[in-house]
Design a protein around this motif. Structure first.
Motif, short mmCIF file in Angstrom:
data_model
loop_
_atom_site.label_atom_id
_atom_site.label_comp_id
_atom_site.label_asym_id
_atom_site.label_seq_id
_atom_site.Cartn_x
_atom_site.Cartn_y
_atom_site.Cartn_z
N PRO A 146 0.81 -1.23 0.00
CA PRO A 146 0.00 0.00 0.00
C PRO A 146 0.84 1.28 0.00
CG PRO A 146 -0.96 -1.61 1.48
CD PRO A 146 0.34 -2.19 1.02
N GLY A 147 1.95 1.27 0.74
CA GLY A 147 2.81 2.46 0.79
C GLY A 147 3.45 2.79 -0.54
N ASP A 148 3.58 1.79 -1.41
CA ASP A 148 4.13 2.04 -2.74
C ASP A 148 3.16 2.85 -3.60
OD1 ASP A 148 6.38 0.49 -2.12
OD2 ASP A 148 5.40 -1.36 -2.79
N ILE A 149 1.91 2.91 -3.19
CA ILE A 149 0.89 3.66 -3.91
C ILE A 149 0.69 5.03 -3.29
CG2 ILE A 149 -1.57 3.73 -4.52
CD1 ILE A 149 -1.50 0.66 -4.48
N THR A 150 0.45 5.05 -1.98
CA THR A 150 0.08 6.30 -1.30
C THR A 150 1.27 7.13 -0.85
OG1 THR A 150 -0.04 5.14 0.81
CG2 THR A 150 -2.06 5.28 -0.48
N GLY A 151 2.40 6.48 -0.64
CA GLY A 151 3.57 7.15 -0.10
C GLY A 151 3.86 6.65 1.31
N SER A 152 4.97 7.09 1.87
CA SER A 152 5.37 6.62 3.19
C SER A 152 6.23 7.67 3.89
CB SER A 152 6.15 5.30 3.08
OG SER A 152 7.26 5.46 2.21
N SER A 153 6.40 7.48 5.18
CA SER A 153 7.22 8.40 5.97
C SER A 153 8.67 7.97 5.94
CB SER A 153 6.72 8.47 7.40
OG SER A 153 5.43 9.05 7.45
N VAL A 154 9.54 8.92 5.74
CA VAL A 154 10.98 8.66 5.66
C VAL A 154 11.67 9.48 6.75
CG1 VAL A 154 13.05 8.87 4.23
CG2 VAL A 154 10.87 8.20 3.18
N TYR A 155 12.59 8.85 7.45
CA TYR A 155 13.33 9.54 8.52
C TYR A 155 14.43 10.42 7.92
CZ TYR A 155 16.07 10.36 12.73
OH TYR A 155 16.75 10.94 13.77
N ARG A 156 14.42 11.69 8.28
CA ARG A 156 15.44 12.63 7.83
C ARG A 156 16.42 12.86 8.98
NH1 ARG A 156 14.51 12.60 2.38
NH2 ARG A 156 12.37 13.23 1.88
N SER A 157 17.63 12.39 8.81
CA SER A 157 18.61 12.48 9.90
C SER A 157 18.98 13.93 10.20
CB SER A 157 19.87 11.68 9.53
OG SER A 157 20.40 12.14 8.30
N SER A 208 17.08 16.58 10.24
CA SER A 208 16.11 17.23 11.12
C SER A 208 15.69 16.36 12.29
CB SER A 208 14.85 17.61 10.32
OG SER A 208 14.24 16.44 9.79
N GLY A 209 16.02 15.06 12.20
CA GLY A 209 15.63 14.14 13.25
C GLY A 209 14.14 13.85 13.27
N GLU A 210 13.46 14.07 12.14
CA GLU A 210 12.02 13.87 12.06
C GLU A 210 11.65 12.99 10.87
OE1 GLU A 210 10.47 17.79 11.72
OE2 GLU A 210 10.62 18.23 13.88
N PHE A 211 10.44 12.44 10.95
CA PHE A 211 9.91 11.68 9.82
C PHE A 211 9.15 12.64 8.89
CE2 PHE A 211 10.59 8.21 12.77
CZ PHE A 211 10.99 7.17 11.93
N THR A 212 9.38 12.49 7.61
CA THR A 212 8.72 13.32 6.61
C THR A 212 7.95 12.42 5.65
OG1 THR A 212 10.51 14.93 6.70
CG2 THR A 212 9.05 15.05 4.79
N PHE A 213 6.72 12.83 5.35
CA PHE A 213 5.91 12.04 4.42
C PHE A 213 6.35 12.32 2.99
CE2 PHE A 213 2.12 11.54 1.68
CZ PHE A 213 1.88 10.19 1.89
N VAL A 214 6.66 11.26 2.27
CA VAL A 214 7.04 11.36 0.86
C VAL A 214 5.88 10.84 0.02
CG1 VAL A 214 8.67 10.63 -0.92
CG2 VAL A 214 9.47 11.03 1.43
N PRO A 215 5.21 11.71 -0.75
CA PRO A 215 4.04 11.28 -1.51
C PRO A 215 4.37 10.19 -2.53
CG PRO A 215 4.20 13.68 -1.43
CD PRO A 215 5.50 13.14 -0.91
#
Length: 316
Positions: free
Chosen positions: A79-90, A92-99
């Motif tokens: 499902p994440g291959d369709i909608t996108g997923s959260s990726v950890y950005r070292s 900023s130390g935060e998770f970012t949603f990648v569409p």
């Protein structure tokens, strides 16, 4: 009420004409896809490989200057291959949603029935709500947003039948069919030096598509036409050959499809023929015949819907 203004008619005509430059010999299929775009709904194209299902999606996206997203459905797609997923950005130390690829104006869901039902259902929210929910957030999809899903006939090896809830989200189920000999000869001649769709210009922009969609919702529907649609839906529910008739969503789909069809035909009002001509494409995939076995009864169900509609008196 009367004819539409010339600018709307011209925009729709140029859109159809542009797609027909590369989708050869399939003008009625192209018209139905344009109708679905104006209705703001999605299309399922079921046919054997290699008859132009993908080409229709590409040519539509290019014609409307829209962002095109293609998702190749496979058994291991998630499902994440369709909608996108959260990726950890070292940094900023935060998770970012990648569409994911669903964040486009025209999304081609290629061979949708080769993925598992769980993955197929990842499209449900996007198709019905025009949004994606992830990590407690809601991300709106762009406008216009149209899914053109293709599938091979379900008797093909390695396919999963689409759940009824998924089928109900498609305005039309269409077949492209093989081209006639003259059209196929022209395909051979025009594809000598590459794909013509790659050189197809845009003739309309996304803002204009949104305006056309708004215009379609303003098309007048007489009370007698609404009653005609309700009569058709009731006939499917009372039919002894069907275990499940048309849902309320199906009735609304036929209503909106008729509005869009009237606009494509250059009218600002719906006539009974708009409803009658679209009934099979809108309704046949929304009913379940008795003794249903996935994949084996499409033509029989379409013939049944056609007979039911023919038996209902159309308003004058």
């Amino acid at each position: 009420m009367g004819r539409m203004n010339e600018s709307i008619t011209s925009l729709i005509a140029s859109l159809e004409s542009n797609i027909n430059r590369v989708v050869l010999g399939k003008s009625e299929v192209v018209r139905l896809v344009v109708t679905a775009l104006l209705a703001g709904e999605h299309v399922l194209i079921e046919d054997v490989p290699g008859v132009g299902k993908t080409l229709i999606g590409k040519s539509l996206a290019r014609s409307v200057a829209g962002q095109f997203g293609r998702i190749q459905f496979t058994p291991d797609l998630l499902p994440g291959d369709i909608t996108g997923s959260s990726v950890y950005r070292s940094a900023s130390g935060e998770f970012t949603f990648v569409p994911g690829p669903v964040f486009a104006n025209i999304v081609l869901a290629d061979e949708i029935n080769r993925a598992t039902p769980r993955t197929q259902s990842a499209l449900l929210e996007a198709m019905s709500e025009r949004q994606v929910s992830a990590d407690g957030q809601t991300f709106p999809l762009p406008r216009p947003f149209l899914v053109i899903a293709t599938q091979n006939p379900v008797e093909f090896e390695g396919t999963y039948p689409l759940p009824e809830s998924q089928l109900d989200r498609f305005l039309f189920r269409l077949s492209v069919g093989y081209p006639d000999r003259d059209a196929e000869r022209l395909v051979l001649e025009t594809h000598r030096e590459g794909e013509p769709v790659d050189r197809l210009p845009a003739v309309i922009d996304c803002e204009q598509v949104a305006q056309l969609q708004d215009a379609a919702r303003e098309v007048a529907v007489d009370a007698s036409i609404s009653e005609y649609i309700l009569d058709i839906a009731a006939a499917t529910r009372a039919c002894v050959d069907l275990s499940v008739g048309v849902s309320t969503r199906g009735s609304l789909a036929l209503y909106r499809a008729a509005q869009a069809r009237a606009l494509v035909e250059g009218r600002d009002f719906v006539v009974p023929d708009d409803v009658k001509s679209l009934a099979v494409a809108v309704l046949a995939h929304r009913v379940i015949p008795k003794g249903y076995v996935h994949g084996g009864q499409r033509s029989a169900v379409e013939s049944l819907i056609e007979r039911l509609v023919d038996d209902i008196p159309a308003p004058v």
